[in-house]
Design a protein around this motif. Structure first.
Motif, PDB file in Angstrom:
ATOM      1  N   TYR A   1       0.852  -1.173   0.000  1.00 64.36           N
ATOM      2  CA  TYR A   1       0.000   0.000   0.000  1.00 64.36           C
ATOM      3  C   TYR A   1       0.894   1.231   0.000  1.00 64.36           C
ATOM      4  O   TYR A   1       2.018   1.209   0.490  1.00 64.36           O
ATOM      5  CB  TYR A   1      -0.879   0.048   1.258  1.00 64.36           C
TER       6      TYR A   1
ATOM      7  N   GLN B   1       0.869   5.490   1.001  1.00 66.86           N
ATOM      8  CA  GLN B   1       0.178   6.577   1.706  1.00 66.86           C
ATOM      9  C   GLN B   1       0.865   7.889   1.365  1.00 66.86           C
ATOM     10  O   GLN B   1       2.036   8.085   1.682  1.00 66.86           O
ATOM     11  CB  GLN B   1       0.188   6.342   3.217  1.00 66.86           C
TER      12      GLN B   1
ATOM     13  N   ARG C   1      -3.246  11.561   3.538  1.00 70.78           N
ATOM     14  CA  ARG C   1      -4.182  10.779   2.750  1.00 70.78           C
ATOM     15  C   ARG C   1      -4.334   9.392   3.360  1.00 70.78           C
ATOM     16  O   ARG C   1      -3.568   8.972   4.225  1.00 70.78           O
ATOM     17  CB  ARG C   1      -3.679  10.644   1.317  1.00 70.78           C
ATOM     18  N   GLY C   2      -5.316   8.665   2.876  1.00 70.43           N
ATOM     19  CA  GLY C   2      -5.503   7.287   3.315  1.00 70.43           C
ATOM     20  C   GLY C   2      -4.552   6.350   2.598  1.00 70.43           C
ATOM     21  O   GLY C   2      -3.659   6.765   1.868  1.00 70.43           O
ATOM     22  N   LEU C   3      -4.763   5.066   2.823  1.00 66.13           N
ATOM     23  CA  LEU C   3      -3.919   4.036   2.219  1.00 66.13           C
ATOM     24  C   LEU C   3      -4.499   3.617   0.877  1.00 66.13           C
ATOM     25  O   LEU C   3      -5.683   3.317   0.769  1.00 66.13           O
ATOM     26  CB  LEU C   3      -3.858   2.817   3.134  1.00 66.13           C
TER      27      LEU C   3
ATOM     28  N   PHE D   1      -4.197   0.891  -2.300  1.00 75.91           N
ATOM     29  CA  PHE D   1      -3.695  -0.406  -2.750  1.00 75.91           C
ATOM     30  C   PHE D   1      -2.766  -0.210  -3.936  1.00 75.91           C
ATOM     31  O   PHE D   1      -3.083   0.538  -4.862  1.00 75.91           O
ATOM     32  CB  PHE D   1      -4.886  -1.288  -3.126  1.00 75.91           C
TER      33      PHE D   1
ATOM     34  N   PHE E   1       3.822   0.816   2.635  1.00 75.64           N
ATOM     35  CA  PHE E   1       3.589  -0.230   3.633  1.00 75.64           C
ATOM     36  C   PHE E   1       3.465  -1.586   2.954  1.00 75.64           C
ATOM     37  O   PHE E   1       2.712  -1.739   1.991  1.00 75.64           O
ATOM     38  CB  PHE E   1       2.289   0.018   4.404  1.00 75.64           C
TER      39      PHE E   1
END
Lengths: 114, 115
Positions: free
Chosen positions: A36, A38, A42-44, A46, A90
């Motif tokens: 992932y 980021q 912001r969000g994660l 894919f 991540f």
């Protein structure tokens, strides 16, 4: 218990050069593996996954990752880095049996300099 | 259409207060999660609900109480907020048919600051 290790807090690379972000994992049974990304505040998002099959998987934005079962690794790669690739990456793992939890590594900051 | 939406996006509150964060998903997933991202960016799962039933409850202070009124919603209530609760809280969702495709789908996060 499952775990993910990302040994590098930060990876620095020059624009246009290849990049590698390392990940090793520990899980009982066969894993689903993910990367992932980021971006700041912001969000994660894919990026790519390994489930089964070919050890080299391709994902978004030109990224790819190589699964190595004997080394329990799933390194993220890109042949030519862009400044816009700079973000927090991540690695994550989940055992194939549903109902388990997605466990993340500590994250690696990628900085691409022009 | 936002797949996993969290409100509020930012929350600043004083120590000792009680606050809630709401999460909704419109993906038809049957499982929802709360993750905490601390100041070092480490992501750790807190809770998971499957069809309104609690299935994962990590070692989290009992000041944190999740509630799932239906499988599309998972709220997080925090009592007696402490400075150490300051973090970004992410909601996520998945289903048995989607985990193998892209893992979990995450919301954009709620940045909680306790002062």
């Amino acid at each position: 218990a499952q775990s993910v290790a990302q040994p590098e807090d930060q990876v620095n690379v020059a624009e246009g050069n290849p990049l590698t972000v390392k990940c090793t994992y520990s899980v009982s049974g066969n894993p689903y593996l993910f990367w992932y990304v980021q971006y700041p505040n912001r969000g994660l998002q894919f990026l790519l996954k390994y489930i089964t099959g070919d050890n080299l998987v391709k994902g978004s934005y030109g990224f790819e990752a190589e699964f190595n079962k004997s080394q329990t690794s799933f390194h993220l790669k890109k042949p030519s880095a862009l400044v816009s690739d700079s973000a927090l990456y991540f690695c994550a793992v989940i055992p194939m049996e549903y109902g388990n939890k997605l466990v993340f590594g500590a994250g690696t900051i990628l900085r691409v300099k022009s | 259409d936002t797949a996993v939406s969290q409100t509020p996006k930012y929350l600043v509150t004083q120590m000792g207060n009680d606050k809630s964060i709401k999460c909704e998903q419109n993906l038809g997933h049957d499982t929802m999660y709360w993750y905490k991202q601390d100041s070092k960016k480490f992501l750790k799962i807190m809770f998971s609900y499957n069809n309104k039933e609690l299935i994962i409850n990590e070692t989290v202070p009992n000041r944190f109480s999740p509630k799932s009124p239906d499988k599309a919603h998972l709220n997080l209530h925090i009592n007696s907020l402490e400075l150490g609760d300051s973090a970004v809280y992410f909601c996520a969702s998945s289903s048995i048919g989607t985990v193998a495709n892209y893992g979990y789908t995450f919301g954009s996060g709620t940045r909680l600051t306790v002062v």
